[in-house]
Enzyme design. Structure first.
Site, PDB file in Angstrom:
ATOM      1  N   PRO A 127      -1.974  -0.042 -11.043  1.00  0.00           N
ATOM      2  CG  PRO A 127      -1.442   1.693 -12.523  1.00  0.00           C
ATOM      3  CD  PRO A 127      -1.327   0.205 -12.357  1.00  0.00           C
ATOM      4  CD  GLN A 335       4.327  11.894  22.236  1.00  0.00           C
ATOM      5  OE1 GLN A 335       4.222  12.039  21.015  1.00  0.00           O
ATOM      6  NE2 GLN A 335       3.806  12.749  23.104  1.00  0.00           N
ATOM      7  CD  GLU A 362       7.185  -7.267  -0.278  1.00  0.00           C
ATOM      8  OE1 GLU A 362       6.419  -7.659  -1.174  1.00  0.00           O
ATOM      9  OE2 GLU A 362       8.419  -7.279  -0.415  1.00  0.00           O
TER      10      GLU A 362
END
Length: 379
Positions: A127, A335, A362
């Site tokens: 964290p 889009q 990663e």
């Protein structure tokens, strides 16, 4: 370098593509909506050799190359990105045990990991130290014939579900040389898990915090020697970056093919969309970027297979380019669908959500630039 796949690689690609079409793609939307982790389907993939792709065959692995793995993960991701991505994590954790673990450790875990009787997670991020992996605070203190682990890991794919956790923890002083690697089994006293994270994408696999509170791990579950864990983790990430880049290729190829089919069938102003040159140019650029990304990934895989001294740099380059390009291709495909692309009835919004995280995990793409520049100056 021959850019054509050989007969064996084409056969592997066909097998992975067939599995993706039959067992992944038909369920992908439902797994995403219901946040379902299809362990049974993962075990079917393991039956094809996809759970130990570059693990040695004496413990049930397929003994294939990193290039073979890239081909497999790209093909699987065409059917479902997060399920294929979870397989990359399982493969990376299994490879670390195979490459660096003792023979007893290999024999104890790998025959069951390569069948996915046991499912594995990789635990590096914390964290308080995301990109600064060497700044980890999780500790492992030697106490007789056990290590006692304290701390926590964040954003762990499979957290709370996996049976085996390959964990990096600090056994020595600050910095990379104080880190060691361990295999921790689910059910170990002092091991607990946070709630399943609510994510933008990757909903077909669970993600949770993994916590250690005086968690006792046998000494024989250490991978390699004390102080070698960070080096193992970084070597694992070279391949992990190629794997996640390959997943971006597969998801983006699906998005490109979906957009091409839409332009062929949709009419506006009395003409098929495919006849508008602006849209042709957009599709051409998408295809070009994707092909460039594929070549970079396969070049880097070739370097890693051949232990090229530039492999780390090339893997970082391939990960940075392929995950950026893959997300952009998917976003452009959305889009091109206009308002329909934004609806959950169409697959594009899911692909965009699933590919976005590849630019973060990663090692973020900002960290990829750090690695590339560092390797350039080193060489």
């Amino acid at each position: 370098m021959d850019f054509a796949l050989n007969d064996d690689q084409r056969a592997i690609q066909d097998m992975a593509s067939g599995f993706a079409a039959e067992r992944l793609a038909p369920h992908s939307a439902q797994w995403d909506e219901h946040k379902h982790f299809p362990v049974d389907v993962l075990r079917e993939a393991a039956g094809l050799g996809f759970a130990g792709i570059y693990v040695n065959d004496d413990v049930g692995g397929s003994g294939l190359s990193r290039l073979d793995a890239s081909i497999i993960f790209e093909a699987l991701s065409y059917g479902d990105v997060p399920v294929a991505a979870y397989l990359t994590i399982h493969n990376m954790a299994s490879w670390m045990i195979d490459r660096f673990g003792s023979e007893s450790l290999r024999q104890r875990y790998l025959p069951r990991l390569t069948t996915m009787e046991l499912i594995a997670s990789y635990c590096l991020t914390e964290p308080g130290s995301g990109s600064d992996a060497a700044g980890m605070r999780t500790t492992a203190r030697l106490d007789g014939d056990h290590y006692v682990l304290n701390g926590g890991k964040a954003f762990i794919s499979g957290g709370g579900v996996s049976d085996v956790y390959v964990v990096m923890a600090r056994t020595g002083g600050d910095g990379p040389k104080g880190v060691s690697a361990f295999v921790v089994e689910k059910g170990a006293a002092g091991l607990s898990f946070g709630a399943n994270e609510r994510k933008m994408g990757w909903n077909a696999q669970p993600t949770a915090q993994v916590n250690f509170d005086d968690c006792r791990v046998p000494v024989e579950n250490r991978i390699g020697q004390e102080g070698e864990g960070f080096r193992f983790a970084m070597m694992g990430l070279d391949g992990g970056r190629l794997n996640i880049a390959s997943c971006s290729l597969g998801g983006a190829q699906f998005a490109l093919d979906t957009a091409k089919a839409y332009l062929e069938t949709r009419n506006q102003f009395g003409r098929p969309l495919k006849d508008f040159q602006a849209l042709q140019f957009k599709l051409a650029d998408m295809a070009t970027e994707l092909e460039a990304a594929r070549l970079m990934v396969r070049r880097a895989a070739h370097a890693l297979d051949n232990r090229d001294p530039q492999a780390t740099k090339l893997c970082a380059m391939a990960k940075r380019f392929a995950t950026d390009a893959g997300f952009q291709v998917a976003n452009d495909a959305l889009q091109l669908h206009g308002g329909y692309g934004y609806l959950q009835d169409y697959p594009l919004e899911r692909i965009v959500r699933d590919l976005r995280v590849h630019q973060i995990l990663e090692g973020t793409n900002e960290i990829m630039r750090v690695i590339i520049a560092r390797e350039m100056f080193r060489q």
